[in-house]
Design an enzyme around this catalytic site. Structure first.
Site, PDB file in Angstrom:
ATOM      1  CB  SER A   1     -27.813  34.885 100.261  1.00  0.00           C
ATOM      2  OG  SER A   1     -27.893  35.329  98.916  1.00  0.00           O
ATOM      3  CG  ASP A   2     -23.945  36.370  96.427  1.00  0.00           C
ATOM      4  OD1 ASP A   2     -23.974  37.153  97.392  1.00  0.00           O
ATOM      5  OD2 ASP A   2     -23.901  36.764  95.243  1.00  0.00           O
ATOM      6  CB  CYS A   3     -20.948  37.631 100.479  1.00  0.00           C
ATOM      7  SG  CYS A   3     -21.004  38.825  99.138  1.00  0.00           S
TER       8      CYS A   3
ATOM      9  CD  GLU B   1     -19.515  31.181  95.985  1.00  0.00           C
ATOM     10  OE1 GLU B   1     -18.484  30.479  96.091  1.00  0.00           O
ATOM     11  OE2 GLU B   1     -20.454  30.884  95.220  1.00  0.00           O
TER      12      GLU B   1
END
Length: 769
Positions: A483-485, A488
Site C-alpha cells: 500500500s505505501d509503495c 508513494e
C-alpha cells in the site's frame, strides 16, 4: 573486482521478466576490472570499515557508489558551506548545501532510473541460503571462491565482541544467529577453530556457554533439522494439513499475514516430508561441536519448547504450547500411519501447488529472503533436475549484495521504495532545471515498474489480493503489491504530471492512475487504517499463535500509521487532479484514515513507527498525513501533541537521536551518547515543518538545518550512522540510501517552507475535508 550490473538478465534460459529486468541489480566479480588505484580505493573502504566496525555497524554501501561516480566522472564542483555559531542560515547557504547533495545524488542514479542500495542488516538472512545450496550440491556453482571470501568477510565484520551474532548487526548476541553463522562458516571451509581472530572458536564458545544449540529458537530448530544437525522430533509440529482445510477454518493460513503464511508454507512441506539433507562428514562434525552433551544422548522431545533467553523476545503463551503438544502427541503419529498418511500426501501436494503458484507469480524471486531458500529447497526435493529448481537458482543473484563489509543477502531489494522517496526529495528541491534528465529517468522507471496485471488464474482461491495498478517494494517482477509503495509511487507520478513534460516526460495514463487508486482503497480497514500487503483477514487474537520467538505481530495483517499516512497523501493529491473519480468514496476514506491516525497516537504525543526507528519515524508520517488531510496545529490537538513531542526530544546539537531499542520496548528510548542521528533529525525536522512550526518559532528548525548542513561531507553526501529501518518490532533493517535521501528532503523542505514560507506543502489543498 566486484561490479554491479543494472537491468540485465543474461542469457540464462531459466530467467524471465515482465518489464525487461528494470530495477534488477546483480553483482559480478570481474578479475580484470579496475585500475590499481580503483582497487586500492575499494580495499581502503574495507579496511576503514573493519577498523571502525564496533563504532558504526552499518556499512556506507560504498562499492557501487564508487563505481557509478567513476563511470560518470563525477566531481563535486560546488564549494562546501558551513554555518558558524551565531550565524544566520541564508537562502544562499541552504541552496548551496542542497545543490551539492542533489547533484551527487543525481550522479548515483542507475541507468534504468532507479537508485541502488543495500536493504539488509539481518544476520539470519544469508546462512539458510548457504545451507540450501550446500544440501542441493550447488554450493560451488552458486558461490565462487570470491563469493565465499566476501560472505566470510561479512560474518567476521559483524561478530560481536563477546563472540556471538545478533538478530541484526547492532543487536545483542543470540543463539539463533550465532549457531547459523557458526555453521555457515564451517560449510564455507573454516576449521572448527578457524576464521579471522578465531571467529569459529569464539562463536562456538558463545554457543556452549549459553546452553548449546538445543536452545535455538524455532526457525533455527527447523533449519538445523533440515541440515541434519538437529532432529525433527525436537521441533514443534508444522502440519501441512492446515493447507487442506476449508479457508473458513479459523486457523487457516489464508487468514495469516502474507509473510507468515508463505514462510510456513514450505516449512510445513519440509516438516511433513521430515526432509533431512545428506549426512556428510562435516555434518557429523558439527553435531559434536554445538551441543553440551553427545548428540545421541539428547532427548529431543524435551527441548521442543526450549529457547535461549537471548532469543526469547516473544515467549510462547501456555495455550500455544498446549496446542503444539496436542498436535505432537496425537495428530503427528496419526498422519504417519495408514490410512491417514494418504491425507498427508494430499496435503503435501496442495502445499506444493501453492509453492509453485507463489514462485511463478514472483518470477521465482519469492516474497522475500526468508522464503527464498525454503521454496527453492522444496522444489529441489520434488524434482532435483526440474525447471522450477533451475528457475530458483537463476534468481539467487537478485538477493546478493556486496558492500565494503562483504557479501550479504538483501531482504529482497528496496528499489521502488527507495526511488519513490528519492524522487520526492529531488522534486522538493525545486532544482528541476538542473536535474531534468534525472527526474525524467526516475519518472520512466516508476511508470514502468507499476504492476499491470493481477496474480495469475483464480488468485483469490490461492489467497492472493489484487495487484493490478500497484507498486512493489522492490521491482515489478517480484509482484507483491504494497500500500505505501503504491501510494508513494503514485504521488511521484501525480507530482510529475504537474511539471513540464519537456523536462520530466509524459504523464501516466489516467486508467493506470485509477488502477493504482483502486489498489490503495482496497487496503483500508474498517477502523480507517491501511494495511501493507493484503486486507486484514483475521483479528489480533490470532497473534497468540505467533511461533517466532524473536518477532511480534507477524501472524495477521495490521494497520500501520505509515501506510495510512502515505495513502492519505496520495489520495488528497489525486482528488485535486481527478475530482470526479470516486469522489465521495475517497473523501470518506481520507476522513476515516485521518481519524485512525489520531486514534492511535501515544499518550506522549508520538506515534509508533513500524518500518523505521521508531517514534521519530512514525511521528513524521503521522504529522504529514494529518497535514495532508487538512489538519493544522490550530485545529487539531493531535498535531499539537505531536509537535510538542518532537520539540521535547530535540537534543542540544539541534538534532534527534533515538535508539533502536524503542522498537522492541515500545517506549521512546534516546540514543546514548552526544551525537544526533541525521536521518532521524531529517524526519523530526519535516514533522515540525508539516506541523506549522516555522510560523510559530523557526529556531528549532534553524538548529536542525545547521546540523545537517555542517554534517555534509566534502563529496556532498552525509555520513553513515546507526540503523534506521525496522520491522516486526524486534528486527532492524539497514536502508543504506536513507543517509542521503532524508537529509536532502529535509533541507529541501526547510528551504521551501522556512526560508520561503509562502510555499505550499504540495498536497493539493490544505483546508479541512
Amino acid at each position: 573486482m566486484w561490479r554491479i550490473k543494472i537491468a540485465e538478465g543474461g542469457n540464462n534460459p531459466y530467467i524471465y521478466s515482465t518489464n525487461n529486468f528494470q530495477g534488477r541489480q546483480i553483482w559480478v566479480f570481474d578479475p580484470n576490472a579496475g585500475t590499481p588505484e580503483e582497487q586500492a580505493e575499494v580495499e581502503e573502504a574495507r579496511q576503514n570499515f573493519w577498523k571502525n566496525r564496533f563504532q558504526v555497524k552499518p556499512n556506507s554501501d560504498l562499492l557501487w557508489q564508487l563505481q557509478f561516480l567513476r563511470e560518470k566522472n563525477f566531481k563535486q564542483k560546488i564549494p562546501k558551506v558551513k554555518v558558524e555559531d551565531g550565524e544566520e542560515i541564508t537562502s544562499e547557504i541552504a541552496a548551496a548545501a542542497l545543490r551539492r547533495s542533489v547533484h551527487l545524488f543525481s550522479a548515483l542514479q542507475a541507468s534504468d532510473g532507479h537508485w541502488c542500495a543495500e536493504n539488509g542488516g539481518l544476520l539470519f538472512f544469508l546462512p539458510p541460503l548457504v545451507f540450501a545450496v550446500y544440501i542441493t550440491g550447488h554450493l560451488n556453482t552458486v558461490f565462487s571462491p570470491e563469493h565465499r571470501k566476501e560472505i566470510l568477510r561479512y560474518i567476521y565484520c559483524h561478530q560481536n565482541e563477546d563472540g556471538g551474532w545478533g538478530i541484526h548487526i547492532e543487536g545483542h548476541s543470540t543463539m539463533f544467529c550465532t549457531v547459523l553463522n557458526y555453521i555457515c562458516m564451517r560449510i564455507l571451509g573454516e576449521a572448527r577453530d578457524g576464521g579471522i581472530e578465531n571467529a569459529c572458536e569464539r562463536g562456538r564458545k558463545w554457543i556452549l556457554d549459553h546452553g548449546g544449540a538445543t536452545g535455538i529458537s524455532s526457525w533455527g530448530k527447523t533449519w538445523l533439522s533440515i541440515l541434519g544437525v538437529y532432529e525433527w522430533d525436537g521441533t514443534n509440529p508444522m502440519p501441512p494439513e492446515f493447507w487442506a482445510f476449508p479457508s473458513s477454518f479459523p486457523l487457516h493460513p489464508a487468514k495469516m499475514f502474507c509473510y507468515c503464511r508463505i514462510t510456513y508454507m514450505p516449512m510445513s512441506y519440509l516438516y511433513g516430508k521430515r526432509f533431512v539433507g545428506p549426512i556428510t562428514p562435516l555434518i557429523l562434525q558439527i553435531r559434536e561441536e554445538i551441543y553440551n552433551e553427545p548428540y545421541n544422548k539428547i532427548k529431543w522431545n524435551s527441548v521442543r519448547h526450549l529457547c535461549a533467553k537471548e532469543d526469547n523476545y516473544f515467549p510462547h503463551p501456555t495455550i500455544q504450547k498446549l496446542l503444539w503438544d496436542a498436535l505432537y502427541t496425537f495428530s503427528e503419529p496419526l498422519f504417519s500411519r495408514w490410512p491417514f498418511n494418504k491425507l498427508r500426501e494430499k496435503a503435501l501436494k496442495i502445499t506444493m501447488d501453492h509453492i509453485h503458484y507463489e514462485d511463478h507469480n514472483s518470477r521465482y524471486i519469492t516474497i522475500g529472503c526468508v522464503e527464498k531458500p525454503l521454496c527453492m529447497l522444496a522444489c529441489w526435493i520434488e524434482d532435483p533436475h526440474g525447471e522450477a529448481f533451475k528457475k530458483h537458482l537463476a534468481r539467487i543473484a537478485d538477493y546478493i549484495w556486496v558492500g565494503e563489509d562483504g557479501i550479504k543477502m538483501q531482504s529482497f531489494g528496496s528499489q521502488t521504495w527507495d526511488t519513490s522517496l528519492a524522487l520526492q526529495a529531488l522534486i522538493a528541491s525545486d532544482l528541476s532545471h538542473e536535474i531534468g534528465p534525472t527526474l525524467k529517468q526516475g519518472h520512466v522507471f516508476t511508470k514502468n515498474s507499476q504492476a499491470t496485471e493481477n496474480p495469475s488464474g483464480d488468485f483469490r482461491k490461492m489467497f492472493r489480493h489484487i495487484s493490478k495498478g500497484a507498486w512493489t517494494f522492490s521491482d515489478k517482477d517480484q509482484g507483491w503489491q504494497v500500500s505505501d509503495c503504491t501510494a508513494e509511487s503514485l504521488k511521484c507520478c501525480l507530482l510529475f504530471s504537474m511539471m513540464p513534460p519537456e523536462i520530466v516526460g509524459e504523464k501516466m495514463e489516467p486508467e493506470k492512475v485509477y488502477d493504482s487508486v483502486n489498489v490503495i482503497l482496497s487496503l483500508q480497514s474498517q477502523n480507517g487504517g491501511f494495511t501493507a500487503w493484503e486486507p486484514a483477514r483475521a483479528g489480533s487474537w490470532m497473534e497468540w499463535l505467533n511461533p517466532v520467538e524473536f518477532m511480534e505481530d507477524l501472524v495477521v495483517e495490521h494497520e500501520y500509521v505509515e501506510c495510512t499516512s502515505s495513502a492519505i497523501q496520495a489520495l488528497v493529491l489525486f482528488k485535486k487532479l481527478y475530482p470526479r473519480h470516486r469522489n465521495k468514496e475517497i473523501e470518506n476514506c481520507i476522513i476515516n484514515a485521518a481519524q485512525f491516525i489520531e486514534n492511535i497516537q501515544e499518550p506522549d504525543g508520538s506515534w509508533y513507527g513500524n518500518w523505521g526507528i521508531c517514534f521519530s519515524y512514525g511521528t513524521w508520517f503521522a504529522l504529514k498525513g494529518l497535514a495532508a488531510a487538512g489538519r493544522t496545529y490550530e485545529n487539531c490537538s493531535a498535531i499539537r501533541k505531536g509537535v510538542d513531542f518532537l520539540l521535547k526530544s530535540q537534543r542540544d546539537d539541534g538534532g534527534w537521536a533515538e535508539s533502536y531499542l524503542s522498537c522492541p520496548k515500545k517506549v521512546y528510548v534516546p540514543f546514548e551518547g552526544n551525537r544526533s542521528n541525521l536521518v532521524q533529525t531529517a524526519w523530526a525536522m519535516m514533522g515540525l515543518i508539516y506541523g506549522g512550526q516555522a510560523k510559530r518559532d523557526p529556531m528549532p528548525l534553524h538548529r536542525a538545518a545547521k546540523l545537517l548542513i555542517n554534517s555534509q561531507t566534502d563529496l556532498g553526501d552525509f555520513p553513515q550512522q546507526e540503523l534506521t529501518g525496522a520491522f516486526m518490532r524486534n528486527c532492524m533493517l539497514h536502508y543504506a540510501l536513507f543517509r542521503n535521501t532524508f537529509p536532502i528532503w529535509a533541507l529541501a523542505e526547510y528551504r521551501r517552507h522556512v526560508l520561503f514560507p509562502s510555499a505550499g506543502f504540495g498536497f493539493g489543498f490544505t483546508n479541512n475535508l
